[in-house]
Scaffold this motif. Structure first.
Motif, PDB file in Angstrom:
ATOM      1  N   ARG A  30      44.439 -37.496 -16.280  1.00  0.00           N
ATOM      2  CA  ARG A  30      44.340 -35.977 -16.833  1.00  0.00           C
ATOM      3  C   ARG A  30      43.732 -35.876 -15.449  1.00  0.00           C
ATOM      4  O   ARG A  30      44.128 -34.338 -15.162  1.00  0.00           O
ATOM      5  CB  ARG A  30      43.767 -36.905 -18.082  1.00  0.00           C
ATOM      6  CG  ARG A  30      44.553 -36.764 -19.355  1.00  0.00           C
ATOM      7  CD  ARG A  30      44.109 -36.521 -20.442  1.00  0.00           C
ATOM      8  NE  ARG A  30      44.219 -37.688 -21.352  1.00  0.00           N
ATOM      9  CZ  ARG A  30      44.083 -37.162 -22.749  1.00  0.00           C
ATOM     10  NH1 ARG A  30      42.222 -37.828 -22.942  1.00  0.00           N
ATOM     11  NH2 ARG A  30      45.191 -38.097 -23.828  1.00  0.00           N
TER      12      ARG A  30
ATOM     13  N   THR B 238      48.480 -29.912 -11.196  1.00  0.00           N
ATOM     14  CA  THR B 238      48.573 -29.107 -11.279  1.00  0.00           C
ATOM     15  C   THR B 238      48.447 -26.930 -10.599  1.00  0.00           C
ATOM     16  O   THR B 238      48.567 -26.029 -10.536  1.00  0.00           O
ATOM     17  CB  THR B 238      48.371 -28.427 -13.010  1.00  0.00           C
ATOM     18  OG1 THR B 238      48.986 -29.294 -13.624  1.00  0.00           O
ATOM     19  CG2 THR B 238      49.007 -27.067 -13.496  1.00  0.00           C
ATOM     20  N   GLN B 239      46.682 -27.356 -10.913  1.00  0.00           N
ATOM     21  CA  GLN B 239      45.699 -26.578  -9.929  1.00  0.00           C
ATOM     22  C   GLN B 239      45.970 -25.472  -8.635  1.00  0.00           C
ATOM     23  O   GLN B 239      46.337 -24.927  -8.238  1.00  0.00           O
ATOM     24  CB  GLN B 239      44.429 -26.746  -9.600  1.00  0.00           C
ATOM     25  CG  GLN B 239      43.313 -25.868  -9.473  1.00  0.00           C
ATOM     26  CD  GLN B 239      42.229 -25.986  -9.158  1.00  0.00           C
ATOM     27  OE1 GLN B 239      41.832 -27.201 -10.071  1.00  0.00           O
ATOM     28  NE2 GLN B 239      40.872 -25.799  -9.002  1.00  0.00           N
TER      29      GLN B 239
ATOM     30  N   ILE C 151      49.207 -26.217  -7.043  1.00  0.00           N
ATOM     31  CA  ILE C 151      50.663 -25.721  -7.895  1.00  0.00           C
ATOM     32  C   ILE C 151      50.294 -23.930  -7.716  1.00  0.00           C
ATOM     33  O   ILE C 151      51.219 -23.652  -6.967  1.00  0.00           O
ATOM     34  CB  ILE C 151      51.571 -26.630  -8.429  1.00  0.00           C
ATOM     35  CG1 ILE C 151      51.940 -28.038  -7.624  1.00  0.00           C
ATOM     36  CG2 ILE C 151      52.496 -25.917  -8.163  1.00  0.00           C
ATOM     37  CD1 ILE C 151      52.932 -28.695  -8.737  1.00  0.00           C
ATOM     38  N   THR C 152      49.306 -24.496  -8.779  1.00  0.00           N
ATOM     39  CA  THR C 152      49.375 -22.992  -8.931  1.00  0.00           C
ATOM     40  C   THR C 152      48.108 -21.977  -8.068  1.00  0.00           C
ATOM     41  O   THR C 152      48.774 -21.434  -7.674  1.00  0.00           O
ATOM     42  CB  THR C 152      48.093 -23.188 -10.587  1.00  0.00           C
ATOM     43  OG1 THR C 152      48.804 -23.500 -11.447  1.00  0.00           O
ATOM     44  CG2 THR C 152      48.011 -21.194 -10.932  1.00  0.00           C
TER      45      THR C 152
ATOM     46  N   GLN D 179      46.385 -34.991 -12.964  1.00  0.00           N
ATOM     47  CA  GLN D 179      47.331 -34.231 -12.852  1.00  0.00           C
ATOM     48  C   GLN D 179      46.756 -32.935 -13.080  1.00  0.00           C
ATOM     49  O   GLN D 179      47.508 -31.526 -12.483  1.00  0.00           O
ATOM     50  CB  GLN D 179      48.690 -34.395 -14.360  1.00  0.00           C
ATOM     51  CG  GLN D 179      49.235 -34.002 -14.547  1.00  0.00           C
ATOM     52  CD  GLN D 179      50.017 -33.956 -13.687  1.00  0.00           C
ATOM     53  OE1 GLN D 179      50.837 -34.700 -13.587  1.00  0.00           O
ATOM     54  NE2 GLN D 179      51.226 -33.115 -13.332  1.00  0.00           N
ATOM     55  N   ALA D 180      45.564 -32.648 -13.735  1.00  0.00           N
ATOM     56  CA  ALA D 180      44.789 -31.667 -13.739  1.00  0.00           C
ATOM     57  C   ALA D 180      45.013 -30.444 -12.321  1.00  0.00           C
ATOM     58  O   ALA D 180      44.903 -29.880 -11.596  1.00  0.00           O
ATOM     59  CB  ALA D 180      43.720 -31.730 -14.125  1.00  0.00           C
TER      60      ALA D 180
END
Length: 297
Positions: free
Chosen positions: A273, A280-281, A283-284, A276-277
């Motif tokens: 998790r 994701t961060q 990519i953002t 993944q976070a």
């Protein structure tokens, strides 16, 4: 939430601990098999001694023998009682040591004139910290019980009983009922009780009783047999405790290994998790940066 690096570090620590608990499980498993084989090899001889004592008692009159003298003239509160307490040399064996100590402390509460003979370093340290006066005659390790150690213990206990220093001798040890159950219990060694040897006599009550000539006398025959019997009893208790200790350690290490696997499973989910976070961060941030650059153009 912890970082991915922190979770990875904790997972590695748990994996290292799991290797230790697994190794301890295998070691205890091997020692348990050897202890059970030793007990099985020696039990027939001492059961034969018990049967022989029963046969001798059937041919004796009602005169009291010194090993069967219960000393009824001594009041219960004035009786000097010796307790051989069989503990372990190390911990990590579940409730093995605690159960033995609980029985010993209950016996101490009932009789203020008791004397402890503790086997095992854990037991000696436990009672030392409690401020209990412990006899230091038997500073033996409980690993690999031997007949020599049982002989030394039995000779000392017999001498103290016959000299009147002790009125009763008990042993507190752990008996292995089966692979999943160990029971800490107290057993009386001295004085012997005739009912202990009455089973064979009762079975043969309706049969012809053989004629036995005992030379020089039945008392002398018992004087020769009983010390060997007590030595075997103590040896059997030592081996039973040794086997129970390793069985308890196997169960404790198996439970620890299972708990470690569950913890690793939970940490693996947390780690995924967090990773993944982080992805994701990232990519953002990349998308936001690209949008910002596009607006400038």
């Amino acid at each position: 939430m912890a970082s991915a690096k922190e979770i990875q570090s904790r997972m590695k620590s748990i994996q290292d601990t799991m290797k230790i608990t697994s190794a301890m499980y295998m070691i205890s498993s091997s020692k348990l098999k050897k202890a059970k084989k030793t007990l099985a090899d020696t039990e027939p001889y001492f059961y034969s001694l018990q049967s022989a004592i029963g046969r001798v008692l059937r041919h004796m009159d009602d005169t009291e023998h010194r090993y069967f003298d219960e000393r009824p003239e001594i009041e219960p509160q004035d009786r000097k009682i010796g307790y051989i307490v069989v503990s372990a040399d190390k911990g990590l064996a579940g409730a093995y040591n605690h159960n033995v100590f609980r029985i010993a402390e209950e016996c101490m509460e009932k009789n203020s004139r008791c004397q402890l003979f503790v086997l095992g370093e854990v037991g000696r340290q436990y009672f030392y910290k409690k401020g209990v006066d412990v006899d230091t005659n038997f500073r033996f390790t409980v690993q690999k019980p031997t007949m020599h150690r049982a002989r030394v213990i039995s000779e000392k206990m017999i001498a103290m009983y016959l000299e009147g220093q002790l009125d009763e001798v008990h042993i507190i040890y752990t008996r292995m009922v089966n692979a999943a159950t160990m029971v800490a219990e107290k057993e009386q060694l001295l004085p012997l009780k005739k009912m202990t040897f009455a089973t064979q006599a009762q079975l043969l009550a309706d049969m012809h009783q053989e004629e036995i000539e005992m030379v020089p006398s039945a008392d002398e025959v018992l004087n020769s047999i009983v010390p060997n019997y007590l030595r075997g009893m103590i040896y059997g208790c030592l081996v039973e405790s040794y086997a129970s200790e390793h069985n308890s350690r196997m169960m404790a290490m198996d439970a620890a290994t299972s708990s470690a696997k569950d913890m690793l499973k939970d940490l693996s989910i947390k780690y995924n998790r967090v990773r993944q976070a982080a992805i994701t961060q990232e990519i953002t941030e990349v998308i936001s940066g690209a949008k910002a650059q596009k607006k400038k153009l």
